[in-house]
Design a protein around this motif. Structure first.
Motif, short mmCIF file in Angstrom:
data_model
loop_
_atom_site.label_atom_id
_atom_site.label_comp_id
_atom_site.label_asym_id
_atom_site.label_seq_id
_atom_site.Cartn_x
_atom_site.Cartn_y
_atom_site.Cartn_z
N GLU A 332 0.81 -1.23 0.00
CA GLU A 332 0.00 0.00 0.00
C GLU A 332 0.84 1.27 0.00
O GLU A 332 0.50 2.24 -0.68
N VAL A 333 1.95 1.28 0.77
CA VAL A 333 2.72 2.53 0.87
C VAL A 333 4.19 2.34 0.52
O VAL A 333 5.00 3.25 0.73
N GLY A 334 4.53 1.17 -0.01
CA GLY A 334 5.84 1.00 -0.61
C GLY A 334 7.00 0.86 0.34
O GLY A 334 8.16 1.12 -0.05
N VAL A 335 6.77 0.42 1.59
CA VAL A 335 7.90 0.17 2.49
C VAL A 335 8.60 -1.10 2.02
O VAL A 335 7.96 -2.15 1.88
N PRO A 336 9.90 -1.07 1.74
CA PRO A 336 10.58 -2.26 1.21
C PRO A 336 10.47 -3.45 2.16
O PRO A 336 10.67 -3.31 3.37
N ILE A 340 11.69 -4.16 6.35
CA ILE A 340 10.87 -4.72 7.42
C ILE A 340 11.51 -5.99 7.97
O ILE A 340 11.58 -6.22 9.18
N GLU A 341 12.03 -6.83 7.06
CA GLU A 341 12.65 -8.09 7.47
C GLU A 341 13.90 -7.82 8.31
O GLU A 341 14.14 -8.49 9.32
N ARG A 342 14.66 -6.81 7.95
CA ARG A 342 15.94 -6.55 8.62
C ARG A 342 15.75 -5.84 9.95
O ARG A 342 16.43 -6.17 10.94
N LEU A 343 14.85 -4.86 10.02
CA LEU A 343 14.71 -4.05 11.23
C LEU A 343 13.46 -4.34 12.04
O LEU A 343 13.35 -3.90 13.19
N GLY A 344 12.51 -5.04 11.43
CA GLY A 344 11.24 -5.28 12.10
C GLY A 344 10.24 -4.19 11.78
O GLY A 344 10.61 -3.04 11.50
N GLU A 349 12.75 3.39 11.08
CA GLU A 349 12.87 3.42 9.64
C GLU A 349 11.57 3.03 8.94
O GLU A 349 11.21 3.63 7.91
N VAL A 350 10.86 2.05 9.50
CA VAL A 350 9.59 1.65 8.88
C VAL A 350 8.55 2.75 9.05
O VAL A 350 7.79 3.06 8.12
N ALA A 351 8.49 3.39 10.23
CA ALA A 351 7.56 4.50 10.42
C ALA A 351 7.84 5.62 9.43
O ALA A 351 6.91 6.19 8.83
N GLN A 352 9.11 5.92 9.22
CA GLN A 352 9.48 6.96 8.27
C GLN A 352 9.11 6.55 6.85
O GLN A 352 8.62 7.38 6.05
N ALA A 381 11.42 -8.43 24.61
CA ALA A 381 12.34 -7.67 25.45
C ALA A 381 12.85 -6.43 24.74
O ALA A 381 13.00 -5.36 25.34
N ASP A 382 13.11 -6.55 23.45
CA ASP A 382 13.62 -5.42 22.68
C ASP A 382 12.51 -4.46 22.28
O ASP A 382 12.75 -3.24 22.16
N LYS A 383 11.33 -5.01 22.03
CA LYS A 383 10.21 -4.18 21.56
C LYS A 383 8.98 -4.49 22.41
O LYS A 383 8.10 -5.26 22.02
N PRO A 384 8.93 -3.90 23.60
CA PRO A 384 7.85 -4.23 24.54
C PRO A 384 6.53 -3.60 24.15
O PRO A 384 6.47 -2.69 23.31
#
Length: 429
Positions: A332-336, A340-344, A349-352, A381-384
């Motif tokens: 829908e908005v072209g996020v690679p 997403i796979e690399r950073l979650g 970066e995904v929000a931007q 733990a990393d993303k509560p």
């Protein structure tokens, strides 16, 4: 913190209905009447909610009549057996109930018209009994003509008059205009003085900082109450709200308080004239002839919906994307997908990427991207739970906030929308 200010005229409100008492229906009448009365210079001392038990209603009425100049009731005027407000008010005010044949005929005509409009059979004996019940009027009471089927009343004392109003807001609000024209009510209002109300809203500091600031102001200038200022503060979705009520002769004291707040908090004061956040953001967009698009994950369209709540929003809101799944973020908005796979999905970066993609897809001035973990599950733990990334892209200039929110899923999503609107405001300013 609330500091009392003297007011010569006080009103009490009694909201009736078990459905309101138990929370199945939210009271919209009490706050509306309180503000309407404040605009007439009348201070509301108490709003009491009672169920449909006559003894509780009678007790609440006596409680309010003991120390108020005017008492208002809402609800309990229908044709059914649990609609007892008129009878109870008449008893408390020491007035006999009598049938008003002309009023009965007017209500009957309204009911017959509703039956015909809805394709129902003509009103029968049950309807006639209900109409008769609604046409019972206490001695010496003024009748407020029905907006629906229920008439309102102004029932005189011996002490304060009681204004009896229907429960549906669509009936109560237009009837209020007639109520304030009744001589018994006009006599009370004639003693009222102007009661101003001003609102300041601050974004950023904790409530403790505001409390300390107000203490500092009082240490320098004396108690706010002595200056004629009634100051109430609260936190609403992270915003600090300061509401001050005062008579005209305290205007200089309020001006001093306002100047102090601006000096103390600077740009964190985003409204000092009653405007809410939605108005401030809308006016910034309109002033720049800017348009906005949203891409939302954890809020799933709440931001776009709030932007659309304001009348005239089509001038700046072009659309929004609900990109809950990772695949939707890409399609829908072209996020690679690789990003997403690399950073979650929950990352700056995904929000931007979502903000930039929404802006590019719809050709807007502003794009907003939101991605986070609203809970109650799904956190790591990393993303509560409560971690949210918000990005605002204004013509390629990107602004980002990382939020760490607590509370329920509903609270996290609502607070995220507020934070996103503030980031849009700050980016536009």
């Amino acid at each position: 913190m609330a500091l009392p200010v003297a007011s010569p005229v006080r009103a009490g409100i009694v909201v009736t209905g078990t459905e309101v008492l138990t929370g199945r229906v939210t009271d919209r009448n009490g706050p509306w009447l309180a503000e309407a009365l404040r605009g007439l210079g009348v201070d509301v001392g108490r709003i009491v909610v009672v169920g449909d038990r006559p003894e509780d209603l009678a007790s609440a009425l006596r409680f309010q009549l003991a120390d108020h100049d005017l008492v208002l009731t809402t609800g309990g005027l229908g044709p059914t057996a649990d609609d007892l407000t008129t009878a109870v008010v008449a008893e408390v005010q020491g007035r006999a109930l009598r049938l008003d044949p002309d009023l009965e005929a007017r209500i009957a005509a309204i009911v017959a018209g509703l039956h015909a409009q809805r394709g129902w059979a003509p009103p029968g004996a049950a309807a006639a009994a209900g109409i008769r019940k609604q046409a019972m009027v206490p001695d010496d009471a003024a009748v407020l003509e029905p907006v629906g089927t229920a008439p309102g009343l102004v029932v005189p004392g011996p002490g304060a008059p009681v204004v009896v109003l229907p429960g549906p807001p669509s009936e109560l609000r237009p009837m209020w205009t007639d109520a304030v024209a009744v001589p018994a009510v006009r006599a009370v209002l004639a003693r009222a003085v102007e009661l101003r109300q001003s609102e300041v809203r601050i974004w950023g500091p904790p409530e403790a900082e505001l409390a300390a600031a107000l203490r500092d102001h009082e240490d320098t200038h004396g108690p706010l109450a002595d200056a004629g200022l009634e100051v109430t503060t609260c936190v609403r979705d992270g915003e600090l709200e300061i509401v001050t009520r005062y008579a005209p002769d305290a205007a200089a004291a309020y001006a001093g308080l306002l100047d102090f707040l601006h000096t103390r908090f600077g740009a964190q004061v985003f409204s000092d004239d009653g405007r809410r956040l939605d108005d401030v953001v809308a006016e910034l967009l309109l002033a720049r002839a800017a348009t906005i698009a949203t891409a939302e994950s954890c809020t799933a369209g709440l931001l776009a919906g709030r932007l659309a709540d304001r009348p005239g929003s089509s001038a700046y809101l072009l659309g929004g994307f609900v990109t809950y799944a990772n695949e939707a973020k890409t399609a829908e908005v072209g996020v690679p997908a690789e990003l997403i796979e690399r950073l979650g999905a929950v990352s700056r970066e995904v929000a931007q990427g979502m903000a930039a993609g929404a802006r590019a897809r719809l050709g807007t001035t502003v794009g907003v991207g939101i991605t986070g973990v609203a809970g109650p599950g799904g956190g790591t733990a990393d993303k509560p739970v409560g971690l949210v990334h918000v990005a605002v892209d204004v013509e390629g200039r990107v602004h980002h906030r990382e939020l760490r929110l607590g509370g329920t899923r509903e609270l996290i999503r609502r607070r995220t929308v507020v934070a996103a609107l503030h980031l849009v405001r700050q980016a536009l300013q």
